[in-house]
Motif scaffolding. Sequence first.
Motif, mmCIF file in Angstrom:
data_model
loop_
_atom_site.group_PDB
_atom_site.id
_atom_site.type_symbol
_atom_site.label_atom_id
_atom_site.label_comp_id
_atom_site.label_asym_id
_atom_site.label_seq_id
_atom_site.Cartn_x
_atom_site.Cartn_y
_atom_site.Cartn_z
ATOM 1 N N ALA A 220 0.952 -1.111 -0.047
ATOM 2 C CA ALA A 220 -0.017 -0.148 -0.074
ATOM 3 C C ALA A 220 0.928 1.503 -0.055
ATOM 4 O O ALA A 220 0.535 2.138 -0.645
ATOM 5 C CB ALA A 220 -0.847 -0.106 1.109
ATOM 6 N N THR B 29 -4.316 -0.838 -4.691
ATOM 7 C CA THR B 29 -4.179 -1.851 -3.672
ATOM 8 C C THR B 29 -5.199 -2.934 -4.017
ATOM 9 O O THR B 29 -6.296 -2.906 -3.451
ATOM 10 C CB THR B 29 -4.525 -1.444 -2.220
ATOM 11 O OG1 THR B 29 -5.374 -0.287 -2.159
ATOM 12 C CG2 THR B 29 -3.175 -0.705 -1.650
ATOM 13 N N ALA C 89 -3.010 -7.736 -2.963
ATOM 14 C CA ALA C 89 -2.070 -6.360 -2.117
ATOM 15 C C ALA C 89 -1.587 -7.213 -0.903
ATOM 16 O O ALA C 89 -0.583 -6.484 -0.267
ATOM 17 C CB ALA C 89 -3.055 -5.266 -1.661
#
Length: 356
Positions: A82, A100, A104
């Motif tokens: 992130a 994201t 992710a």
Amino acid sequence: MAPYFGNKAQFKMLLTVFVVAIAISWESIPCAIAARELSVGGGSYGEEAMKARHKTWMAKHGRTYRDEAEKARRFEVFKANANFVHRSNADGSRKYRLATNRFADMTGDEFMAMRTGFKPLSSSLFGASKLPGFKYENFTLSEDYQQAVDWRQQGAVTDVKDQGTCGCCWAFSAVAAVEGINQITTGQLLSLSEQQLLDCSTSTDGCQGGNMDNAFQYIISNGGITTEDSYPYTAVEGTCQSDSVQAAVTIRGFQDVPADETSLAMAVANQPVSVGIDASSQSFHMYSGGVMTADACGTNVNHAVTVVGYGTADDGTPYWLLKNQWGINWGIGGYMLLERGTNACGVALHASYPTA
């Protein structure tokens, strides 16, 4: 001496301004705290904000973990990804955007092991149906062909698929190319079976990787390939069921494209083409839009996709239109725009196509 105010109206006006100023300053304190929490360390998210973001992401993608230890480990991976996405998107020089997405909480190594799987051939196929030469070498790219091609608009591209956690990108790339040339030749678009290639193409390594040329060779040797409905995808290798299904599409041979982008454009102007690319970068995994540029990836080809067109972005950047098989929640509904003219991600190094 007491301060002098000309009249009561002036005094009330100044008092009102003073009170409003204090109120605005007081209300701005939580905002400043939130801003510091959201962005610390040169563009990174604060710990509590990141935990809340991870929780929201888990709910959105239906992600659960077996215990708190795994959750804590996955949170650290999510946080790193992130923060990378945030820093990349904050860079005003990028032509592409990241997100994201549902991958992710996966490391790069995990992602590569489960979501790629292209293996370059170490030598020429002995006795294979690879045709000599390049059938489009004398094809002239007219002004229309030079500007844009999109085989989706011609009805030659099936819906985006998902290879899951099996490294058989090679099968999806080969199938998409066969689906395309079959529609161009017959006018009928059929979704064909990747599982048949996974189970039956013994010259490949299945979920551990493979090559599109080997897949084309199997289709020719087998007398064709069946439909997705007849032989559905399970994302795991199984026993070959070719004898119990009927071939729906056949091809006569296949050719490799010379390793340059002009030749690739000549081929793509005539049909969808299977290509190998380097998908190992973090930017590739998190891609969500715009034109992915050459500086975001290398040329160590390890993944297979299908080039189904090309064009030029609004800012003048030429691109290849790639159909991937990581589901519609990756990229632009499952597609990527990849910079054209720079051999970005090694797109022209391992390209081939079937002949009808």
